[in-house]
Design a protein around this motif. Sequence first.
Motif, PDB file in Angstrom:
ATOM      1  N   ARG A  91      43.301  28.456  62.538  1.00  0.00           N
ATOM      2  CA  ARG A  91      42.529  29.311  61.636  1.00  0.00           C
ATOM      3  C   ARG A  91      41.585  28.464  60.776  1.00  0.00           C
ATOM      4  O   ARG A  91      42.000  27.509  60.135  1.00  0.00           O
TER       5      ARG A  91
ATOM      6  N   ASP B 107      38.619  29.215  57.885  1.00  0.00           N
ATOM      7  CA  ASP B 107      38.023  30.299  57.100  1.00  0.00           C
ATOM      8  C   ASP B 107      36.498  30.252  57.140  1.00  0.00           C
ATOM      9  O   ASP B 107      35.882  29.280  57.606  1.00  0.00           O
ATOM     10  N   SER B 108      35.888  31.307  56.639  1.00  0.00           N
ATOM     11  CA  SER B 108      34.431  31.443  56.715  1.00  0.00           C
ATOM     12  C   SER B 108      33.707  30.365  55.912  1.00  0.00           C
ATOM     13  O   SER B 108      32.614  29.935  56.290  1.00  0.00           O
TER      14      SER B 108
END
Length: 292
Positions: free
Chosen positions: A120, A122-123
Amino acid sequence: MAVSQNLRGIGAVLIATASFVANDTCMKLAMSDAPPFQVLVMRGIAACLWCLPVIYAMGLIRELPKAFHPWVTLRSLSEVFAILSFVMALSQMPIADVTAIAQIAPLVVLLGMWLFFGERVDSLRLALVGLGITGAMLVAQPGGSAASPFAIFGFFTAVGAAFRDILSRKVPPRTPALMVTFSTLLIVMLSALAVSLLFETQVMPTWRHGWLMLVAGFFLMCGHSFVFMAYTMAPARVVAPFSYSLMIWAGLSGVLVFQQVPNALALGGMALIMAAGLAVVLLEGRAPRAAP
């Protein structure tokens, strides 16, 4: 005491980055009258001549088989791709420009972990990756009057270095760092020899080539040694931001040794790469860690 150790770690990483740039400077000087891959072979011979006595002095001869562990070998092959690409770019581009483009490697690691391993991201981190790649494009300036077709090899360097760093996670934890270094030096040298014999017209090495490569090999050994020391003296979150001093040393080498001054767009791109990389390092340092 912690402050003192942190300062020592920062000092070690600054010496390491300066050593790596000194190595690159010697190689670029030798490439003025010798083919780039032949220069890489000569540098590899010199570096191995420096490395083997250090291995013996540290009592690590019995550990030599670990230099050829499958994961160590695979990591070294990724380094082959990165270094051959870097040498191609270095032979035709200003040292500051190719060094800056290669510095997006940590951002490419993030992208690779997200795309290929489902980690993962994040943006905000993805935006920083985009910012760093934009900076690299400003340095390369495709289509501009200052553009070089060899800039693509700078991007290949970053990709190869990113895969090297990803594969480093697979190296057995008890493998001495010097064994990984020796594996890299040997496999890169042999790969460069094969490429040089196939595609280059060999030249007779001169005394100038010899001493340049001895100096380059020495600084390469120093660079790897001081990087190792830096990360044992202080936490990674403390020393990692200072690895971007590589661009400063490369800029100084370009100006003082080669009289190459980056233009305004390239300087702006370098600033973006450094800002994006430092931001990612700081975010990683503040990220919550799972309890052991």
